[in-house]
Motif scaffolding. Structure first.
Motif, PDB file in Angstrom:
ATOM      1  N   ASN A  55      65.322  53.219  20.399  1.00 34.06           N
ATOM      2  CA  ASN A  55      64.339  54.022  19.657  1.00 34.06           C
ATOM      3  C   ASN A  55      63.370  54.728  20.594  1.00 34.06           C
ATOM      4  N   LEU A  56      63.090  54.096  21.728  1.00 27.87           N
ATOM      5  CA  LEU A  56      62.222  54.713  22.735  1.00 27.87           C
ATOM      6  C   LEU A  56      62.809  54.409  24.108  1.00 27.87           C
ATOM      7  N   LYS A  57      62.921  55.451  24.942  1.00 27.05           N
ATOM      8  CA  LYS A  57      63.438  55.263  26.305  1.00 27.05           C
ATOM      9  C   LYS A  57      62.373  55.722  27.291  1.00 27.05           C
ATOM     10  N   VAL A  58      62.022  54.836  28.171  1.00 25.72           N
ATOM     11  CA  VAL A  58      61.012  55.159  29.180  1.00 25.72           C
ATOM     12  C   VAL A  58      61.676  55.045  30.545  1.00 25.72           C
ATOM     13  N   PHE A  59      61.465  56.037  31.393  1.00 22.06           N
ATOM     14  CA  PHE A  59      61.936  55.942  32.778  1.00 22.06           C
ATOM     15  C   PHE A  59      60.705  55.906  33.663  1.00 22.06           C
ATOM     16  N   LEU A  60      60.492  54.727  34.259  1.00 29.46           N
ATOM     17  CA  LEU A  60      59.273  54.473  35.014  1.00 29.46           C
ATOM     18  C   LEU A  60      59.546  54.669  36.504  1.00 29.46           C
ATOM     19  N   THR A  61      58.738  55.506  37.138  1.00 27.23           N
ATOM     20  CA  THR A  61      58.930  55.707  38.574  1.00 27.23           C
ATOM     21  C   THR A  61      57.620  55.395  39.302  1.00 27.23           C
ATOM     22  N   ALA A  62      57.703  55.390  40.614  1.00 34.05           N
ATOM     23  CA  ALA A  62      56.528  55.307  41.487  1.00 34.05           C
ATOM     24  C   ALA A  62      57.059  55.692  42.859  1.00 34.05           C
ATOM     25  N   VAL A 100      62.574  44.575  23.829  1.00 35.97           N
ATOM     26  CA  VAL A 100      62.204  45.430  24.955  1.00 35.97           C
ATOM     27  C   VAL A 100      63.156  45.057  26.083  1.00 35.97           C
ATOM     28  N   ALA A 101      63.918  46.039  26.577  1.00 41.06           N
ATOM     29  CA  ALA A 101      64.926  45.753  27.605  1.00 41.06           C
ATOM     30  C   ALA A 101      64.602  46.529  28.864  1.00 41.06           C
ATOM     31  N   ASP A 102      64.549  45.833  30.010  1.00 38.69           N
ATOM     32  CA  ASP A 102      64.285  46.577  31.238  1.00 38.69           C
ATOM     33  C   ASP A 102      65.436  46.468  32.220  1.00 38.69           C
ATOM     34  N   GLY A 103      65.658  47.557  32.957  1.00 35.88           N
ATOM     35  CA  GLY A 103      66.752  47.566  33.927  1.00 35.88           C
ATOM     36  C   GLY A 103      66.946  48.924  34.542  1.00 35.88           C
ATOM     37  N   ARG A 104      68.217  49.296  34.731  1.00 40.30           N
ATOM     38  CA  ARG A 104      68.548  50.586  35.338  1.00 40.30           C
ATOM     39  C   ARG A 104      69.284  51.482  34.349  1.00 40.30           C
ATOM     40  N   SER A 132      79.181  54.591  40.656  1.00 40.22           N
ATOM     41  CA  SER A 132      79.859  55.431  39.659  1.00 40.22           C
ATOM     42  C   SER A 132      79.579  54.958  38.229  1.00 40.22           C
ATOM     43  N   VAL A 133      79.335  53.666  38.054  1.00 42.10           N
ATOM     44  CA  VAL A 133      79.133  53.153  36.691  1.00 42.10           C
ATOM     45  C   VAL A 133      77.680  52.714  36.513  1.00 42.10           C
ATOM     46  N   GLY A 134      77.063  53.130  35.419  1.00 39.14           N
ATOM     47  CA  GLY A 134      75.689  52.716  35.099  1.00 39.14           C
ATOM     48  C   GLY A 134      74.692  53.012  36.206  1.00 39.14           C
ATOM     49  N   PRO A 135      74.739  54.213  36.814  1.00 34.55           N
ATOM     50  CA  PRO A 135      73.804  54.495  37.906  1.00 34.55           C
ATOM     51  C   PRO A 135      72.362  54.574  37.413  1.00 34.55           C
ATOM     52  N   LEU A 136      71.448  54.405  38.366  1.00 30.74           N
ATOM     53  CA  LEU A 136      70.028  54.529  38.045  1.00 30.74           C
ATOM     54  C   LEU A 136      69.699  55.998  37.833  1.00 30.74           C
ATOM     55  N   LYS A 137      69.500  56.383  36.595  1.00 30.76           N
ATOM     56  CA  LYS A 137      69.069  57.764  36.303  1.00 30.76           C
ATOM     57  C   LYS A 137      68.466  57.799  34.904  1.00 30.76           C
ATOM     58  N   ALA A 146      72.341  48.152  12.628  1.00 31.47           N
ATOM     59  CA  ALA A 146      71.774  46.814  12.471  1.00 31.47           C
ATOM     60  C   ALA A 146      70.270  46.921  12.248  1.00 31.47           C
ATOM     61  N   GLY A 147      69.693  48.094  12.580  1.00 30.61           N
ATOM     62  CA  GLY A 147      68.289  48.356  12.282  1.00 30.61           C
ATOM     63  C   GLY A 147      67.309  47.592  13.147  1.00 30.61           C
ATOM     64  N   ILE A 148      67.765  47.049  14.216  1.00 27.42           N
ATOM     65  CA  ILE A 148      66.853  46.284  15.085  1.00 27.42           C
ATOM     66  C   ILE A 148      66.368  47.194  16.214  1.00 27.42           C
ATOM     67  N   PRO A 149      65.058  47.473  16.264  1.00 28.81           N
ATOM     68  CA  PRO A 149      64.559  48.429  17.252  1.00 28.81           C
ATOM     69  C   PRO A 149      64.687  47.939  18.693  1.00 28.81           C
ATOM     70  N   VAL A 150      64.908  48.903  19.567  1.00 35.09           N
ATOM     71  CA  VAL A 150      64.984  48.615  21.005  1.00 35.09           C
ATOM     72  C   VAL A 150      64.111  49.612  21.766  1.00 35.09           C
ATOM     73  N   ILE A 151      63.356  49.091  22.704  1.00 32.63           N
ATOM     74  CA  ILE A 151      62.605  49.938  23.633  1.00 32.63           C
ATOM     75  C   ILE A 151      63.223  49.708  25.007  1.00 32.63           C
ATOM     76  N   ALA A 152      63.764  50.775  25.596  1.00 35.32           N
ATOM     77  CA  ALA A 152      64.432  50.658  26.898  1.00 35.32           C
ATOM     78  C   ALA A 152      63.474  51.138  27.990  1.00 35.32           C
ATOM     79  N   ILE A 153      63.292  50.298  28.985  1.00 31.52           N
ATOM     80  CA  ILE A 153      62.426  50.683  30.112  1.00 31.52           C
ATOM     81  C   ILE A 153      63.245  50.582  31.393  1.00 31.52           C
ATOM     82  N   ASP A 154      63.609  51.734  31.939  1.00 35.68           N
ATOM     83  CA  ASP A 154      64.421  51.764  33.154  1.00 35.68           C
ATOM     84  C   ASP A 154      63.614  52.309  34.322  1.00 35.68           C
ATOM     85  N   GLY A 155      64.108  52.029  35.512  1.00 39.62           N
ATOM     86  CA  GLY A 155      63.441  52.569  36.698  1.00 39.62           C
ATOM     87  C   GLY A 155      63.877  51.813  37.939  1.00 39.62           C
TER      88      GLY A 155
END
Ligand code: C5P
Length: 230
Positions: free
Chosen positions: A146-153, A131-135, A193-198, A6-15
């Motif tokens: 297109n870009l995956k960021v895993f943000l920690t603190a 831009v999608a944020d979650g786990r 077991s499903v969609g764990p935070l990692k 579909a060519g629609i960019p996504v930036i995933a921000i998990d943490g």
């Protein structure tokens, strides 16, 4: 047609909770004029709807049907603040309570609830981009992001931030209780077991413990510049 095709960019921000991903995702989306998906709000909405109906949070079939028929809407008020609606009711404040977050993390561990929310999350992928944020944005919902960021603190820093956030809203809660809640939530989110935070294998890790919000946002925007958009 695949979502990537579909060519629609996504930036995933998990943490984990308190890593700042919500704030960062909003700033990055604003800078790029992209849409924003706060996937945690969807799980919180299901939690709230579960509470309202006095449903048993362990009744997977029932909670999944609540998730599948979720009447949710997002808008912005005249001052630019986000508003979340459940049917005709504006419930943004209720959505942000610790109680709602904890119930959200319980029902988010139910596989049928996660799959009931999958298509709704994917439907936020609209031009010019998301831009999608979650786990599990980079691992499950948008594995072709297109870009995956895993943000920690550090857990300590996250508890302090959350404490300040709640205090600013006039909500009085002890730092020790918050630390416990954050640890509980981290454990549940990481162990399910499903969609764990990692982090996705191809995610870029970013530790925000000693960075300001603007520094984190600028780092992500620098990474965006490096992407080859397809
Ligand atoms: O991000 P937020 O704290 O609003 O999320 C609330 C809860 O929803 C999290 O603790 C997590 O259990 C769940 N969640 C999830 N998958 C996502 C987003 C949130 O399981 N993509």
């Amino acid at each position: 047609m695949s979502t990537k095709a579909a060519g629609i960019p996504v930036i995933a921000i998990d943490g984990p909770s308190g890593s700042g991903k919500g704030t960062i995702a909003r700033q990055v989306a604003t800078a790029l004029a992209f849409h924003l998906l706060d996937s945690g709000a969807l799980y919180r909405l299901v939690a709230l709807a579960t509470n309202r109906r006095e449903a048993d949070p362990a009744d997977e079939e029932n909670i999944a049907s609540i998730a599948a028929s979720l009447d949710a809407r997002f808008s912005t008020d005249e001052y630019g603040s986000e508003q979340v609606w459940l049917s005709a009711e504006e419930i943004s404040a209720e959505l942000r309570t610790e109680e709602c977050g904890l119930l959200a993390s319980r029902i988010a561990a139910l596989p049928k609830v996660r799959s009931a929310l999958l298509n709704l999350q994917k439907s936020f992928r609209q031009v010019p981009g998301l831009v999608a944020d979650g786990r599990d944005m980079g691992t499950t919902v948008f594995p072709d992001a297109n870009l995956k960021v895993f943000l920690t603190a550090s857990a300590e820093e996250r508890a302090k931030r959350r404490h300040k956030q709640l205090n600013d809203k006039g909500i009085d809660v002890s730092l020790a209780a918050l630390s416990r809640d954050i640890e509980d939530r981290d454990r549940r989110d990481s162990e399910r077991s499903v969609g764990p935070l990692k982090p996705a294998e191809d995610a870029r890790l970013l530790d925000s413990s000693n960075l300001t919000i603007d520094e984190v946002t600028l780092t992500v925007l620098d990474w965006v510049q490096e992407i080859e958009w397809q």
